[in-house]
Scaffold this motif. Structure first.
Motif, mmCIF file in Angstrom:
data_model
loop_
_atom_site.group_PDB
_atom_site.id
_atom_site.type_symbol
_atom_site.label_atom_id
_atom_site.label_comp_id
_atom_site.label_asym_id
_atom_site.label_seq_id
_atom_site.Cartn_x
_atom_site.Cartn_y
_atom_site.Cartn_z
ATOM 1 N N THR A 223 78.926 42.034 -61.978
ATOM 2 C CA THR A 223 79.750 43.157 -61.516
ATOM 3 C C THR A 223 81.228 42.786 -61.558
ATOM 4 O O THR A 223 81.606 41.609 -61.618
ATOM 5 C CB THR A 223 79.372 43.553 -60.087
ATOM 6 N N ALA A 224 82.046 43.822 -61.488
ATOM 7 C CA ALA A 224 83.501 43.591 -61.457
ATOM 8 C C ALA A 224 83.905 42.824 -60.214
ATOM 9 O O ALA A 224 84.822 41.994 -60.238
ATOM 10 C CB ALA A 224 84.232 44.941 -61.522
ATOM 11 N N GLU A 225 83.199 43.109 -59.099
ATOM 12 C CA GLU A 225 83.540 42.392 -57.853
ATOM 13 C C GLU A 225 83.243 40.905 -57.994
ATOM 14 O O GLU A 225 84.006 40.050 -57.510
ATOM 15 C CB GLU A 225 82.744 42.980 -56.674
ATOM 16 N N ALA A 226 82.136 40.574 -58.648
ATOM 17 C CA ALA A 226 81.798 39.159 -58.830
ATOM 18 C C ALA A 226 82.837 38.471 -59.708
ATOM 19 O O ALA A 226 83.263 37.348 -59.433
ATOM 20 C CB ALA A 226 80.405 39.025 -59.442
ATOM 21 N N ARG A 227 83.244 39.152 -60.829
ATOM 22 C CA ARG A 227 84.276 38.551 -61.688
ATOM 23 C C ARG A 227 85.576 38.334 -60.917
ATOM 24 O O ARG A 227 86.215 37.292 -61.018
ATOM 25 C CB ARG A 227 84.519 39.450 -62.911
ATOM 26 N N ALA A 228 85.970 39.342 -60.121
ATOM 27 C CA ALA A 228 87.219 39.219 -59.357
ATOM 28 C C ALA A 228 87.114 38.115 -58.316
ATOM 29 O O ALA A 228 88.077 37.372 -58.073
ATOM 30 C CB ALA A 228 87.552 40.554 -58.678
ATOM 31 N N ALA A 229 85.940 37.982 -57.691
ATOM 32 C CA ALA A 229 85.776 36.957 -56.658
ATOM 33 C C ALA A 229 85.928 35.563 -57.250
ATOM 34 O O ALA A 229 86.570 34.691 -56.663
ATOM 35 C CB ALA A 229 84.413 37.104 -55.974
ATOM 36 N N GLU B 160 89.724 35.437 -59.235
ATOM 37 C CA GLU B 160 90.956 35.673 -58.480
ATOM 38 C C GLU B 160 90.828 35.288 -57.005
ATOM 39 O O GLU B 160 91.603 34.477 -56.509
ATOM 40 C CB GLU B 160 91.360 37.156 -58.596
ATOM 41 N N ASP B 161 89.850 35.897 -56.321
ATOM 42 C CA ASP B 161 89.793 35.729 -54.859
ATOM 43 C C ASP B 161 89.564 34.274 -54.460
ATOM 44 O O ASP B 161 90.253 33.746 -53.585
ATOM 45 C CB ASP B 161 88.674 36.610 -54.269
#
Length: 501
Positions: free
Chosen positions: A294-300, A303-304
């Motif tokens: 997911t996009a959230e996993a990639r961002a985590a 980036e995060d």
């Protein structure tokens, strides 16, 4: 009536138990007060962080407004540099402020309202900038001059002042609680003292009455006195040991903080090392089954997590620097001073040689006046004192003009006044006193440092029997004057209470 042996023993044990209970209560009260004081110190630090972060947020909003107005007046994009910097830094500052206020016991509502108003203000500034770029300069200026445009900034200042005031009120309440705890401890200690005094008097009366009834009164009195002297000696030694521990309290606390900090830094390094394989695993999973990632996993992962690790590392590194500085100051405060003849001209030449790289990098010159006197003092303390002053002068030179640092000295009656002057940024007169306080800094915070150097300078000057003063104004440079005796005063080894912390 006569006191038999069994009754005397029971009464003695009872009185000893009462005295021990009173002593235990007094010790527990002392531990409780120490813990309360530590919590209060933490609250003071938290309140100060809230204040600094609040002022930082307000300063960013003001920078944004200044950049917008410069752009509206001139139409030059270069004037928008403060605006862009403020827009980029403000969200992080507001998030940190919200976190600090919650940790300090404040309510989230006012901070949320402050964030909304700040967002609205930035939106207003962005709108005027867009109008200016579209050629609608008059309309943009009309918005800026409107009552709404002015009142929004005034409201922001009022809300910032409210956040500071509420933090100050919480600190005042904690201070009142600390004072109440201190009074309670004092009353408890007084009661314990009275109780122990009563126990002592009662014990003495029982001992006298009992010994009068014994055939070997003189022998028993002698033995009792010997035992009493031994107990007094033991208690005196115990009190001396406790006093020494209290004197080393600041050093021990700072030293023991390093162990958990080292653990945090070690685990942070492990987290950093785990980011790369985790990123590779995510990339492989995305290549094999794109739908699973997911996009959230990639961002985590991208980036995060690196951002959080970076924040943890910067915070632990800053804390490590602070602890090292406190330990360094504590050790320096314990060091015995060794007076010897010190030629000031050679001393400053050595300092200049050690700072030659920084001077060359800053394009600055260091001028040492001829004929500097020789004084009797501690050489290492002098090197640290004036090394800090010259290093500060180099760091805070004004890039708009060639840097110049001058060293002058003048003999007074039994003393010498040494001046370290520069043509750097200067210091606001309102900050002249605070720059000598521990962990306090002035002006733009664009140079590395923890606010310890000038506090160390003042502590060293006082240990050497002198004093340091400051003359400065923004844009006019700074002049530090250090007045020292030509001959050293008596220099006992200071106790930890006298050492700079």
């Amino acid at each position: 009536m006569p006191i038999d042996k069994a009754l005397f023993s029971r009464l003695t044990l009872l009185l000893i138990g009462i005295g021990f209970a009173a002593l235990l209560a007094a010790g527990a009260g002392l531990v409780w007060q120490v813990e309360t004081t530590r919590n209060y110190a933490s609250a003071v630090s938290s309140a100060q962080e809230v204040r600094v972060t609040t002022l930082r947020a307000l300063s960013l909003l003001q920078d944004a407004e200044i950049g917008q107005r410069g752009f509206l007046l001139t139409g030059e994009e270069s004037y928008l540099a403060p605006y862009h910097a403020a827009v980029e830094a403000l969200p992080q500052a507001m998030a940190r402020l919200a976190k600090l206020v919650l940790e300090d016991g404040g309510r989230p509502g006012p901070i949320a309202e402050l964030r909304e108003l700040a967002t609205a203000k930035l939106a207003e500034l962005a709108r005027t900038i867009a109008l200016q770029r579209a050629g609608e300069r008059d309309q943009a200026l009309a918005i800026t001059r409107s009552a709404d445009g002015r009142s929004s900034m005034d409201t922001l200042r009022e809300m910032v002042a409210g956040v500071e005031a509420r933090s100050a009120m919480r600190l005042a309440a904690r201070s009142a609680g600390l004072e109440a705890n201190g009074r309670a401890l004092l009353i408890g200690a007084a009661l314990a003292f009275v109780l122990m005094l009563a126990v002592t008097v009662g014990s003495a009366i029982l001992a006298v009455r009992y010994t009068r009834e014994l055939e070997q009164a003189q022998a028993e009195v002698t033995a009792a006195n010997a035992g009493l002297e031994a107990r007094v000696a033991e208690r005196t030694a115990a009190l001396a040991a406790v006093n020494e521990e209290v004197q080393r309290f600041a050093y021990i606390v700072s030293h023991d903080l390093r162990a958990p900090l080292v653990n945090v830094m070690g685990f942070t390094a492990e987290l950093e090392a785990a980011v790369a394989p985790l990123s590779a695993l995510l990339a492989a999973a995305e290549a094999e089954a794109p739908g699973l990632v997911t996009a959230e996993a990639r961002a985590a992962v991208a980036e995060d997590l690196p951002e959080a690790i970076g924040f943890i590392r910067s915070s632990t590194e800053r804390m490590d620097r602070l602890i090292n500085a406190i330990l360094r100051l504590s050790r320096e405060g314990r060091r015995a001073l060794r007076p010897e003849p010190v030629a000031l001209d050679r001393l400053f030449e050595g300092i200049a040689a050690s700072l030659r790289h920084q001077l060359d990098a800053a394009g600055a010159s260091l001028e040492i006046a001829p004929g500097l006197p020789t004084i009797r003092s501690d050489r290492l303390a002098l090197e640290q004192l004036f090394g800090n002053l010259i290093d500060n002068a180099v760091k805070y030179l004004d890039p708009a003009r060639p840097g110049r640092i001058t060293i002058l000295a003048r003999r007074l009656a039994g003393r010498v006044r040494i001046e370290v002057a520069d043509n750097g940024r200067g210091i606001d007169p309102r900050d002249h006193a605070r720059v000598f306080e521990l962990f306090r800094r002035s002006g733009r915070q664009d140079q590395p440092g923890e606010g310890i150097g000038l506090a160390h300078v003042r502590a060293l000057a006082r240990r050497l029997g002198g004093e340091v003063t400051l003359e400065s104004a923004p844009g006019a440079g700074s002049r530090f004057q250090v007045i020292l005796p030509l001959e050293p005063p008596p220099m006992p080894t200071p106790s930890p209470e006298e050492s700079p912390r």
